[in-house]
Motif scaffolding. Structure first.
Motif: not given
Length: 831
Positions: A803-831
């Motif tokens: 099985a593959k392993r995936s990490i999901l990062f969510t970023y808000d890029v509406s400002d000059e410096l993007p910002v993380s919106l939540a902790p990274p989420h880990h998944f087994i398999g693709g996403f």
């Protein structure tokens, strides 16, 4: 010839004008918006590197003419194909100082393509290109075209007018709809390029003596694949409008497939003969394309062909991004029109013929259209070419015209320049169209690549004076309109460079920089070294003591040694006063001796260097970072001060600068927040140290280093981009933020929670490797934000069943410096 003639036999042809819901982008020369044909048109000019208003030059003629074929209003001097559609004018071809053809880099074309996609274009018209030995675009343009396919945007481009068996980027890209030109009888023009790629993704459309607008209110008749391309673009936009009228979602790629599938191509054998390849995929047949779109089902009727159909920009695996070797691209020769040797008319029975004259109304039962051929990785063979469904009479081939005079060669500059569009010398409207003559075609070798490199318009002869009627009128330019008042944000990754722009500026720095004295050694006496304005160490030393000169230097963000942006510091804030300005050097030296570490001891040279560093006057944090980066980049990777990458956040301005090489780049106002430099080698060491403590990971350090290096190479090379779009800004921030979330990457590479991992203690598991990175708009986002999900997927390179392993990062890029919106989420398999 009237461009709307391509709509003959389409029911309700007079009412086919398009809809404001469809946006068509024209990437060309400046457009004279004051021309009477544009009165009432919905046009917006996007800000590009070409800021000049339309004038009387060749590129303004080319851009105005192409735009009029699409957006000319009914009842005006030029009636275009889609006068009711929204037009996005994206100037890319600037006027040459000598009045000739000015080539532009493929990088500039890539910028414009991305801008058109961001502005919501459904169809993009590119009446130009650059000769390429294998037909592949450079990495940035290839990525922009792939993004078009992924976002459902159809790109239509000219095949070029060298009259040879040769390919041109972007037309030869499989996801692009390529267009060649015919005369009034439907015979391919001798000046057309042809090649194996165009058999699968190309069509022919009228391109001789096309009547259109000229700057200043006049009219002109022009010839070339440049002016056949808008005919196909217009039909594609009308097909999208038809989809919307029927209540369906707009699907420009389906419109492109319908155009290819409905193209009329007579029997011709052998299929790889020059006279057959000149037919490309067949003639544009708008009535059949409308029938396929109106069916609302599969573009290819069942039973037409047994072969699988791969769609334009469909879900096939995209080719890997690659770095084009510099100096390798071959440019299409605008003036190379090859005369073909005459032979007897025998053997022409298999040659192409134009489709029969279309009746005023569509036939009750339209002939079956061929299926869209698959996108080939190699040239199709005759055996792979399906037999057409309808035999057509052999065509009359146009007699060759004399070759126009050669353009003066100019020295190639970096980056490679793309040639402007190519069009034949204008034919006065009062003149008589040349009579087509039968002439057999023999294989002609591709002409040698000209010295010039770059994208140019697809015009066989951009010289001479415009023929046709002329009229009054003034040249005007519509103000830049793009996304309202929103700023175009940038978050890009690259290396820092510097440029003097002119010889005078370079010499002024040379005269102001002090002479350097190298101390004597046991073998050599003290040496006097004259200032070297290209030595990063000497430039750094000068700017450190003269920070007011930092903004006199043009800083650049480079990618693959090619400048992509000019960098300016934000307004004077964030000045660095972290240490006082030293006035008493002797007292400072005494203080340093007392407090120095054991490493410093009493070394006079080290003390002097520390005093000099402490005495640097304050400077903007942006300029200090740029100043220090140019020295850090030339150090060894093992050095703690080594700089391998720099992330640059900022705002894209509407200004440009011309560098010393002649390249024009946009200016970015750099923001201090998010301006990071980092040492890639240090990051690798930190991840290796973290992985050492995981029992399930092989302790072979060399393998760990290689795996992590591959991970970083994928981020910083395969997925490199301009950092303009929301998705690219999010992806670049993920690459930058990887240094802050190293533990997440370590966990993904270890994949300890994947079933089966770590069960065989006799054979320790090796780290997972990065498989892919993709960024998509997040379905969850706070109001007023621009949220992107970046998914990194890892796989086991030694066991593809695991099985593959995936990490999901969510970023808000509406400002000059993007910002993380939540902790990274880990998944087994693709996403």
């Amino acid at each position: 010839m009237d461009v709307r003639s391509v709509l003959r036999a389409v029911p309700g042809e007079a009412g086919l004008l398009g809809t404001p819901a469809v946006r068509v982008a024209v990437l060309d020369g400046p457009v004279d918006f004051a021309h009477p044909c544009f009165a009432g048109a919905d046009l917006a000019r996007l800000p590009t590197l070409v800021a000049d208003a339309a004038g009387a030059g060749l590129m303004s003629l080319h851009g105005t003419h192409v735009a009029s074929l699409l957006f000319g209003q009914p009842g005006s001097p030029v009636a275009g194909l889609v006068p009711r559609c929204q037009g996005l004018v994206v100037p890319v071809f600037r006027e040459s100082p000598d009045g000739g053809v000015a080539r532009v880099p493929q990088l500039d074309l890539a910028r414009a393509v991305e801008q058109a996609v961001e502005a919501g274009a459904h169809v993009i018209n590119i009446s130009g290109g650059e000769r390429s030995a294998d037909g592949r675009a450079e990495a940035m343009l290839e990525r922009a075209l792939r993004r078009c396919a992924e976002n459902g945007v159809l790109v239509v481009a000219a095949v070029g007018n060298d009259g040879c068996d040769c390919l041109q980027a972007p037309a030869a890209t499989p996801s692009v709809l390529a267009v060649g030109a015919t005369d009034a009888t439907g015979a391919p023009l001798d000046i057309n390029n042809w090649g194996p790629a165009y058999r699968s993704n190309g069509v022919l459309a009228p391109g001789r003596g096309i009547e259109g607008a000229a700057p200043g209110g006049g009219l002109a008749s022009l010839t070339g694949s440049s002016f056949a391309t808008p005919a196909v673009t217009g039909v594609a936009a009308l097909l999208v409008a038809q989809q919307i009228a029927e209540g369906r979602e707009p699907d420009p790629l389906a419109a492109g497939r319908a155009i290819l599938a409905s193209a009329s191509r007579p029997p011709c054998a052998p299929d790889d003969a020059p006279r057959c390849r000149r037919l490309l995929g067949g003639h544009l047949t708008a009535a059949r394309a409308f029938d396929l779109i109106r069916e609302g089902g599969s573009v290819v009727p069942d039973g037409v062909r047994g072969e699988p159909v791969i769609t334009i920009g469909g879900p096939s695996s995209p080719p890997p991004t690659h770095a084009e070797p510099k100096g390798r691209a071959i440019v299409m020769d605008t003036n190379a029109v090859h005369a073909h040797t005459g032979e007897s008319a025998e053997g022409l029975s298999a040659a192409a013929a134009p489709p029969p004259a279309a009746p005023d109304t569509a036939p009750a039962t339209p002939p079956q259209a061929p299926a869209l051929p698959p996108l080939p990785q190699t040239a199709p063979t005759a055996a792979q070419t399906p037999a057409p469904t309808q035999p057509v009479a052999p065509p009359q081939v146009q007699a060759p015209s004399p070759a126009p005079p050669s353009w003066p060669a100019t020295a190639a500059q970096a980056p490679q320049q793309v040639a402007p569009p190519a069009f034949q010398q204008p034919v006065p409207q009062a003149g008589v169209q040349p009579t087509a003559q039968a002439d057999s075609l023999t294989a002609q070798p591709a002409p040698p690549a000209p010295a010039e490199q770059g994208v140019r318009p697809s015009c066989p002869d951009c010289g001479g004076t415009c023929g046709g009627r002329s009229g009054g009128g003034t040249t005007a330019n519509m103000g830049a309109v793009a996304n309202g008042e929103a700023r175009q944000l940038i978050f890009a990754i690259g290396t820092i460079g510097f440029d003097y722009r002119t010889e005078a500026r370079r010499d002024s720095f040379r005269q102001q920089m002090p002479v350097e004295f190298r101390p004597a050694t046991g073998e050599t006496p003290e040496q006097e070294v004259q200032p070297n304005v290209y030595d990063p160490r000497q430039v750094h030393a000068y700017l450190a003591k003269n920070p007011w000169a930092c903004d006199k230097l043009t800083w650049t963000l480079n990618m693959d040694a090619t400048p992509i942006y000019a960098l300016e510091a934000e307004s004077p804030v964030g000045m660095d006063w972290t240490r006082p300005i030293i006035t008493d050097r002797a007292a400072t030296a005494d203080a340093v001796r007392v407090n120095a570490t054991a490493a410093v001891n009493d070394n006079t040279a080290q003390l002097a260097e520390i005093v000099d560093t402490l005495s640097y006057p304050p400077v903007s944090t942006v300029y200090r970072t740029l100043r220090d980066a140019i020295v850090g980049q030339i150090l060894k990777q093992e050095d703690p001060a080594y700089v391998s990458r720099v992330s640059v956040p900022g705002v894209l301005t509407d200004r440009t600068v011309r560098l010393f090489s002649g390249q024009v780049v946009p200016v970015v106002e750099v923001k201090s927040r998010g301006l990071y430099t980092w040492n890639e080698h240090a990051f690798v060491r930190s991840v290796v140290d973290a992985l050492r403590h995981m029992d399930s990971i092989d302790q072979a350090e060399a393998h760990l280093v290689m795996t992590i290096r591959n991970f970083l190479d994928k981020i910083y090379w395969q997925y490199r981009n301009l950092g303009q779009s929301s998705a690219d800004r999010a992806m670049n921030f993920a690459g930058t933020n990887a240094f802050e979330v190293g533990k997440e990457i370590v966990a993904a590479m270890a994949a300890q929670d994947v079933p089966g991992r770590g069960t065989n203690k006799s054979e320790p598991d090796r780290p997972y490797a990065l498989d892919s990175i993709r960024a998509t708009k997040s379905p969850f986002c706070r109001p007023g934000s621009d949220c992107q999900d970046v998914v990194m997927t890892f796989f086991d390179p030694e066991n593809d069943r695991r099985a593959k392993r995936s990490i999901l990062f969510t970023y808000d890029v509406s400002d000059e410096l993007p910002v993380s919106l939540a902790p990274p989420h880990h998944f087994i398999g693709g996403f």
